[in-house]
Motif scaffolding. Structure first.
Motif, short mmCIF file in Angstrom:
data_model
loop_
_atom_site.label_atom_id
_atom_site.label_comp_id
_atom_site.label_asym_id
_atom_site.label_seq_id
_atom_site.Cartn_x
_atom_site.Cartn_y
_atom_site.Cartn_z
N ARG A 117 43.00 125.68 -28.47
CA ARG A 117 44.10 126.19 -28.00
C ARG A 117 45.32 125.45 -28.49
NH1 ARG A 117 42.33 129.45 -23.54
NH2 ARG A 117 40.06 129.00 -23.05
N PHE A 118 46.36 126.41 -28.92
CA PHE A 118 47.53 125.66 -29.41
C PHE A 118 48.79 126.43 -28.22
CE2 PHE A 118 51.81 125.79 -31.46
CZ PHE A 118 51.85 124.51 -31.79
N THR A 119 49.72 125.46 -27.74
CA THR A 119 50.68 126.11 -26.94
C THR A 119 51.82 125.66 -27.53
OG1 THR A 119 49.49 125.78 -24.94
CG2 THR A 119 51.73 125.91 -24.72
N PRO A 120 52.76 126.43 -28.11
CA PRO A 120 53.95 126.10 -28.95
C PRO A 120 54.99 125.47 -27.90
CG PRO A 120 53.53 128.37 -28.99
CD PRO A 120 52.65 127.84 -28.06
N ARG A 121 55.97 124.51 -28.47
CA ARG A 121 57.00 123.90 -27.67
C ARG A 121 58.14 124.99 -27.61
NH1 ARG A 121 61.56 121.29 -28.99
NH2 ARG A 121 60.99 121.16 -31.26
N MET A 122 58.44 125.51 -28.56
CA MET A 122 59.51 126.74 -28.90
C MET A 122 58.75 127.91 -28.79
SD MET A 122 62.05 124.75 -31.25
CE MET A 122 63.46 125.60 -30.66
N GLN A 123 58.96 129.00 -27.87
CA GLN A 123 58.31 130.37 -27.82
C GLN A 123 59.35 131.30 -27.96
OE1 GLN A 123 55.01 130.60 -24.90
NE2 GLN A 123 54.84 128.38 -25.06
N ARG A 124 60.52 131.16 -28.30
CA ARG A 124 61.54 132.11 -28.66
C ARG A 124 61.12 133.42 -29.28
NH1 ARG A 124 67.66 130.56 -29.86
NH2 ARG A 124 67.99 132.51 -30.83
N PHE A 125 60.73 133.21 -30.27
CA PHE A 125 60.29 134.37 -31.15
C PHE A 125 58.68 134.67 -31.25
CE2 PHE A 125 64.44 132.45 -32.81
CZ PHE A 125 64.91 133.60 -32.85
N PHE A 126 58.02 134.07 -30.10
CA PHE A 126 56.55 134.23 -30.07
C PHE A 126 56.13 135.51 -29.18
CE2 PHE A 126 52.37 133.57 -29.05
CZ PHE A 126 51.86 132.83 -29.90
N GLN A 127 55.37 136.28 -30.03
CA GLN A 127 55.12 137.63 -29.27
C GLN A 127 53.40 137.79 -29.20
OE1 GLN A 127 56.62 140.97 -31.23
NE2 GLN A 127 58.81 140.23 -30.99
N GLY A 128 52.82 137.93 -28.23
CA GLY A 128 51.63 138.12 -27.89
C GLY A 128 50.85 137.05 -27.33
N PRO A 129 49.33 136.89 -27.17
CA PRO A 129 48.81 135.70 -26.50
C PRO A 129 48.89 134.55 -27.46
CG PRO A 129 47.44 137.31 -27.41
CD PRO A 129 48.71 137.81 -27.51
N LEU A 130 48.98 133.35 -26.50
CA LEU A 130 48.87 132.06 -27.37
C LEU A 130 47.80 131.97 -28.32
CD1 LEU A 130 50.09 129.71 -24.42
CD2 LEU A 130 51.70 130.61 -26.34
N PRO A 131 47.98 131.38 -29.43
CA PRO A 131 46.84 131.08 -30.61
C PRO A 131 45.68 130.39 -29.86
CG PRO A 131 49.01 130.42 -31.43
CD PRO A 131 49.14 130.58 -29.99
N VAL A 132 44.38 130.74 -29.96
CA VAL A 132 43.29 130.28 -29.61
C VAL A 132 42.28 130.72 -30.62
CG1 VAL A 132 41.47 130.52 -27.85
CG2 VAL A 132 43.73 131.00 -27.05
N PHE A 133 41.59 129.59 -31.10
CA PHE A 133 40.69 129.52 -32.27
C PHE A 133 39.15 129.31 -31.86
CE2 PHE A 133 44.94 128.40 -33.87
CZ PHE A 133 45.03 129.38 -35.02
N LYS A 134 38.47 129.40 -32.59
CA LYS A 134 36.90 128.95 -32.09
C LYS A 134 36.18 128.67 -33.38
CE LYS A 134 33.38 130.17 -28.73
NZ LYS A 134 32.86 130.75 -27.84
N VAL A 135 35.39 127.82 -33.19
CA VAL A 135 34.38 127.56 -34.43
C VAL A 135 33.09 128.69 -34.13
CG1 VAL A 135 32.71 126.04 -35.85
CG2 VAL A 135 35.02 125.14 -34.66
N SER A 136 32.92 129.68 -35.07
CA SER A 136 31.88 130.41 -34.80
C SER A 136 31.04 130.44 -36.37
CB SER A 136 32.34 131.83 -34.58
OG SER A 136 33.16 132.34 -35.53
N GLN A 137 29.94 131.35 -36.20
CA GLN A 137 28.71 131.47 -37.36
C GLN A 137 29.02 133.03 -37.58
OE1 GLN A 137 26.65 129.17 -38.51
NE2 GLN A 137 27.68 127.66 -37.33
#
Length: 176
Positions: free
Chosen positions: A120-140
């Motif tokens: 998971r990534f939580t930005p410090r500055m979210q003034r111009f951020f739209q949508g859910p916070l970035p979430v990544f996963k290692v998958s196959q």
């Protein structure tokens, strides 16, 4: 000396209205410059986040290649849901270790959720951020052979689409 000249200018034709207008213009220019500064700071944060995500994706590809060349293809499946930060050098910028229960409220930056196998990534500055916070996963990615799934490659996937500073990122394999 300086104050005397200012007082003389004020008395010799620099009216209070002109002084107020000048101060207002300076304040407006200062406000615009401050807004631009915050925009560029957020742009730098987005670029840095994407650079780390590209590094994680590359580290996974390198690890996969190492396993293939060593003849240990069967271990590729174990990478699914793993923490790719362990493949990078210690001290990755913004990596805070494992996520706590309420990671959204405690810190900014990267964390790994071992329960979900998510990065998971939580930005410090979210003034111009739209949508859910970035979430990544290692998958196959799998192929079906002889009625069973066979892993063919490991992927670093973005789970949810978002837009940050008018740059849309679609969910799926992270290509940066």
């Amino acid at each position: 000396m300086i104050f005397g000249q200012s007082a003389r200018l004020l008395c010799n034709g620099f009216s209070r209205l002109e002084l107020l207008v000048s101060l207002a213009v300076v304040a407006i220019i200062g406000g615009v410059l401050l807004e631009r500064l915050t925009y560029y700071q957020e742009t730098a944060e987005r670029i840095q986040m994407e650079a780390v995500a590209r590094s994680l994706a590359a580290a996974l590809q390198i690890r996969q290649a190492e396993l293939i060349f060593a003849g240990r293809d069967g271990e590729i499946a174990a990478l699914e849901g793993s923490n790719p930060f362990l493949l990078l050098q210690p001290g990755t910028p913004g990596y805070n270790g494992e996520c706590g229960q309420d990671y959204l409220y405690l810190s900014t930056g990267w964390c790994f959720d071992p329960r979900q196998g998510e990065i998971r990534f939580t930005p410090r500055m979210q003034r111009f951020f739209q949508g859910p916070l970035p979430v990544f996963k290692v998958s196959q990615a799998y192929t079906v052979e002889n009625g069973g799934k066979v892993p063919i490659r490991v992927m670093f996937k973005l789970l949810y689409s978002y837009e940050w500073l008018s740059v849309p990122r679609a969910a799926g394999r992270w290509t940066g």
